[in-house]
Design an enzyme around this catalytic site. Sequence first.
Site, PDB file in Angstrom:
ATOM      1  N   HIS A  61      -5.809  -9.274 -14.520  1.00 48.63           N
ATOM      2  CA  HIS A  61      -5.592  -9.144 -13.075  1.00 48.63           C
ATOM      3  C   HIS A  61      -6.927  -8.768 -12.445  1.00 48.63           C
ATOM      4  O   HIS A  61      -7.547  -7.771 -12.812  1.00 48.63           O
ATOM      5  CB  HIS A  61      -4.542  -8.084 -12.753  1.00 48.63           C
ATOM      6  CG  HIS A  61      -4.244  -7.990 -11.282  1.00 48.63           C
ATOM      7  ND1 HIS A  61      -3.220  -8.703 -10.682  1.00 48.63           N
ATOM      8  CD2 HIS A  61      -4.857  -7.301 -10.292  1.00 48.63           C
ATOM      9  CE1 HIS A  61      -3.210  -8.442  -9.385  1.00 48.63           C
ATOM     10  NE2 HIS A  61      -4.193  -7.588  -9.121  1.00 48.63           N
ATOM     11  N   CYS A  62      -7.370  -9.577 -11.486  1.00 52.09           N
ATOM     12  CA  CYS A  62      -8.673  -9.359 -10.855  1.00 52.09           C
ATOM     13  C   CYS A  62      -8.472  -8.852  -9.430  1.00 52.09           C
ATOM     14  O   CYS A  62      -7.952  -9.585  -8.583  1.00 52.09           O
ATOM     15  CB  CYS A  62      -9.483 -10.657 -10.837  1.00 52.09           C
ATOM     16  SG  CYS A  62     -11.102 -10.466 -10.037  1.00 52.09           S
ATOM     17  N   PRO A  63      -8.884  -7.621  -9.117  1.00 53.75           N
ATOM     18  CA  PRO A  63      -8.725  -7.128  -7.743  1.00 53.75           C
ATOM     19  C   PRO A  63      -9.590  -7.874  -6.737  1.00 53.75           C
ATOM     20  O   PRO A  63      -9.266  -7.908  -5.545  1.00 53.75           O
ATOM     21  CB  PRO A  63      -9.142  -5.652  -7.851  1.00 53.75           C
ATOM     22  CG  PRO A  63     -10.009  -5.585  -9.062  1.00 53.75           C
ATOM     23  CD  PRO A  63      -9.472  -6.614 -10.011  1.00 53.75           C
ATOM     24  N   ASN A 102      -7.466 -10.430  -5.719  1.00 57.56           N
ATOM     25  CA  ASN A 102      -6.131  -9.893  -5.421  1.00 57.56           C
ATOM     26  C   ASN A 102      -5.039 -10.724  -6.086  1.00 57.56           C
ATOM     27  O   ASN A 102      -4.031 -11.062  -5.473  1.00 57.56           O
ATOM     28  CB  ASN A 102      -5.900  -9.842  -3.900  1.00 57.56           C
ATOM     29  CG  ASN A 102      -4.623  -9.091  -3.536  1.00 57.56           C
ATOM     30  OD1 ASN A 102      -4.252  -8.143  -4.204  1.00 57.56           O
ATOM     31  ND2 ASN A 102      -3.935  -9.544  -2.494  1.00 57.56           N
ATOM     32  N   ASN A 103      -5.249 -11.049  -7.350  1.00 53.06           N
ATOM     33  CA  ASN A 103      -4.265 -11.881  -8.047  1.00 53.06           C
ATOM     34  C   ASN A 103      -4.548 -11.840  -9.537  1.00 53.06           C
ATOM     35  O   ASN A 103      -5.636 -11.445  -9.973  1.00 53.06           O
ATOM     36  CB  ASN A 103      -4.339 -13.330  -7.553  1.00 53.06           C
ATOM     37  CG  ASN A 103      -3.078 -14.114  -7.838  1.00 53.06           C
ATOM     38  OD1 ASN A 103      -2.115 -13.599  -8.403  1.00 53.06           O
ATOM     39  ND2 ASN A 103      -3.061 -15.383  -7.460  1.00 53.06           N
TER      40      ASN A 103
END
Length: 316
Positions: free
Chosen positions: A155-157, A160-161
């Site tokens: 999950h990559c902030p 945002n996904n």
Amino acid sequence: MRIPTSRCRDIERQAGFLQPEQCAPPPLHGPPAAMWFIRDGCGIVCSVITWMLVFYAEFVVIFVMLLPSKSLTYSLVNGGLFNGLAFLALASHFRAMCTDPGAVPKGNATKEFIESLQLKPGQVVYKCPKCCSIKPDRAHHCSVCKRCIRKMDHHCPWVNNCVGENNQKYFVLFTMYIALISLHSLVMVAFHFLYCFEEDWTKCSTFSPPATVILLILLCFEGLLFLIFTSVMFGTQVHSICTDETAIERLKGQTPTWEKVSCWEGMEEAFGGPLSLSWFSPFSELRCRKRPSPRVHAAPAGTIIEEDVIEIPLEY
């Protein structure tokens, strides 16, 4: 021969994570799915910061370095190249952020749905205790997205996904284009400093010399930081595609139970077909895959099963 019912479990199986969210079987005929967007405060802030940093780079490149330049050709070529790459980077970011990464429908772990799968005797399926869904192979639960994601990498902030089966291409393009504009901006900053040292500082920019130096140093710091960060991420993603193993699978030390493909076949799967210009376009869809994806569709109405491990009984 019976298939063993134990395998490497996800973190949501640990104590403290077993309280499920509100789970209900999905309706048989629901409204069409809206655009995918995760309502996570940290992710939204990181995404906005990403766009603001790109716009800052645009401002410095255009108003500090290109417009004051005496060479029209230099300004047009570098302006067109930088703005084109920046546009592709932001478009890739938007697609990575707003594309369903491969979410498994919530609440489809019903007896009726399992019966509709027509599984073979002795076959084992697993229910996610967090989102009450039947988990396909290589699917993992994301605590931020609150869904099980097929072939989830991480999950990559910043987008945002989750990075998963359906949006990995866009994330790879995003990191590649950000790395390219970072490198391009660093080269232009170096040339502009040389130009200003040779000429009068008051003539090499429309801003005052102190303001020009501060703006260029900030851009240089931003470009160097993002060049390193996105280059590492780009290399990590290409490595994951070529080895056919996600970051989560490597981190958990899972023994591959799937048939691995070659590096080039993995690239064709991730980018949606044979090598072409569409590989580099964030606007092209993933049209085809070499091997079928283990998709799990929404289930008819029914009662959520209580077991987390379901084994189809053998026939005697």
